[in-house]
Scaffold this active site. Structure first.
Site, PDB file in Angstrom:
ATOM      1  N   ASN A 109     -10.125   0.650   1.159  1.00 30.05           N
ATOM      2  CA  ASN A 109      -8.673   0.551   0.969  1.00 30.05           C
ATOM      3  C   ASN A 109      -8.396  -0.024  -0.427  1.00 30.05           C
ATOM      4  O   ASN A 109      -8.691  -1.184  -0.688  1.00 30.05           O
ATOM      5  CB  ASN A 109      -8.111  -0.352   2.070  1.00 30.05           C
ATOM      6  CG  ASN A 109      -6.601  -0.490   2.008  1.00 30.05           C
ATOM      7  OD1 ASN A 109      -5.972  -0.106   1.020  1.00 30.05           O
ATOM      8  ND2 ASN A 109      -6.023  -1.046   3.057  1.00 30.05           N
ATOM      9  N   CYS A 146       0.817  -1.218   0.000  1.00 27.61           N
ATOM     10  CA  CYS A 146       0.000   0.000   0.000  1.00 27.61           C
ATOM     11  C   CYS A 146       0.849   1.266   0.000  1.00 27.61           C
ATOM     12  O   CYS A 146       0.323   2.366  -0.176  1.00 27.61           O
ATOM     13  CB  CYS A 146      -0.956  -0.013   1.180  1.00 27.61           C
ATOM     14  SG  CYS A 146      -2.022  -1.461   1.156  1.00 27.61           S
ATOM     15  N   HIS A 164      -2.372   7.028   3.536  1.00 26.20           N
ATOM     16  CA  HIS A 164      -2.994   5.815   2.997  1.00 26.20           C
ATOM     17  C   HIS A 164      -4.350   5.617   3.673  1.00 26.20           C
ATOM     18  O   HIS A 164      -4.488   5.803   4.888  1.00 26.20           O
ATOM     19  CB  HIS A 164      -2.071   4.620   3.261  1.00 26.20           C
ATOM     20  CG  HIS A 164      -2.681   3.324   2.862  1.00 26.20           C
ATOM     21  ND1 HIS A 164      -3.276   3.147   1.640  1.00 26.20           N
ATOM     22  CD2 HIS A 164      -2.817   2.143   3.522  1.00 26.20           C
ATOM     23  CE1 HIS A 164      -3.752   1.924   1.568  1.00 26.20           C
ATOM     24  NE2 HIS A 164      -3.493   1.294   2.695  1.00 26.20           N
TER      25      HIS A 164
END
Ligand code: COA
Length: 331
Positions: free
Chosen positions: A288, A111, A258
């Site tokens: 996400n 990520c 993030h």
């Protein structure tokens, strides 16, 4: 030398899945998901390839950058959800785009991938006089790595892609990249089993001691441990990148963290001593989407006219690895 943003673009699949939709397939509720994660909806690929989503985001970024395809010298693709073991996604997208002068590299930095991709773009531009313009694409089909009977992971993720075109500039981007590989077994998904016509079952059993394969090809995640890592790693990386830039995190015009969990974002931001209104959040709409989170946020930030030329944007990610990284970019 450094880099500046010429254009940003994104693509989110049309299909939207709400928290209410999840109550029909697993034992969960809108209240639980909203309270524990901040997520309300996520866009989900209905079988579209990862490269195809990346291509659409890239076309959007190139159009916003107003450059000719042949000006692109390098393509960096970040993903944890490639379509093929080979060829690379960057090669596939180079071909589909017709960016004939570009070479390509794929990187798997979970990520935090987009931060690593931008850092890499600057380093190539800085050290090779033939490379002036780089296309960085983060494209993710995370949902194909998730078990839709496991309520503790399936509600968290979505799909999509973001991309940027960056070019040589006098403004250096400052980054800090880090890893704690002792946490590799906290978040992973298996690719192919190490099987062939001569496989020894004892070796296979030995393999299974690390990275057990109980979840099959799906994601294994120790959510609480990843959470603890994230709330320390994000402020740490942001502080260190800002230190290199000679500023404090609160001097940044915008921060894009993030988008894994609103509670992680709020805690990390508090630890950075940053005004919450400088922090860009879209988790409620996307969930996400791994490395695509940050460039999708950046595109929305630009589209909404929230950043102007010369503004400093701090981007910070974390993920499987365990990996983390932050970058301060002057847009
Ligand atoms: N709906 C309802 N209940 C759920 C649920 C869901 N979707 N998922 C888990 N639960 C239950 C659990 O089974 C547990 O029940 P129990 O108390 O009866 O055992 C309870 O909720 C609490 O679970 P817990 O794991 O302690 O919740 P949490 O507050 O830690 O939240 C995460 C779970 C995954 C949202 C949170 O740990 C997290 O976000 N971690 C980081 C993950 C991450 O960022 N991953 C990506 C990295 S890039």
């Amino acid at each position: 030398m450094g880099i500046r943003l010429l254009g940003a673009g994104m693509y989110l699949p049309e299909k939207v899945v709400t928290n209410e939709d999840f109550t029909k397939i697993v034992d969960t509720s809108d209240e639980w998901i909203t309270k524990r994660t901040g997520i309300k909806r996520r866009h989900i690929s209905q079988g579209e390839y990862t490269w195809s989503m990346g291509l659409k985001a890239a076309k959007n970024a190139i159009s916003n950058a107003k450059i000719d395809l042949l000006e692109i010298d390098m393509i960096i693709v970040t993903t944890i959800s490639a379509d093929f073991a080979y060829p690379s996604m960057s090669n596939v997208i180079q071909g589909k785009l017709g960016a004939k002068n570009a070479f390509g590299i794929d990187i798997c930095c979970a990520c935090a991938g987009f931060v690593y991709g931008l850092d890499m773009a600057q380093r190539y531009i800085d050290t090779d006089s033939n490379i002036k313009t780089v296309l960085v694409i983060s494209s993710e089909n995370v949902t194909k790595t998730v078990d839709y009977t496991d309520r503790s992971t399936c509600v968290l993720f979505g799909d999509g892609a973001g991309a940027v075109v960056v070019t040589k500039s006098e403004n250096q981007a400052y980054s800090y990249l880090g890893a704690d590989g002792t946490g590799a077994e906290l978040l992973y998904s298996h690719l192919y089993p190490a099987n062939n016509g001569f496989t020894d079952e004892n070796v296979a059993l030995e393999n299974a001691k690390a990275f057990p394969n109980e979840t099959g090809r799906y994601m294994y995640m120790d959510g609480q441990e990843v959470y603890k890592f994230a709330v320390n790693a994000m402020p740490d990386a942001m502080e260190k990148a800002c230190e290199k830039a000679g500023i404090r995190p609160n001097d940044l015009d915008y921060i894009i963290p993030h988008q894994a969990n609103i509670r992680i974002i709020e805690t990390a931001v508090k630890r950075m001593n940053v005004d919450i209104d400088k922090v860009f959040v879209n988790i409620q709409e996307t969930g996400n989407i791994s490395s695509a989170c940050i460039p999708v946020c950046l595109t929305q930030l630009v589209e909404q006219g929230k950043v102007k030329s010369g503004d400093k944007v701090g981007m910070v990610g974390f993920g499987a690895g365990l990996i983390y990284g932050a970058i301060v970019l002057t847009v």
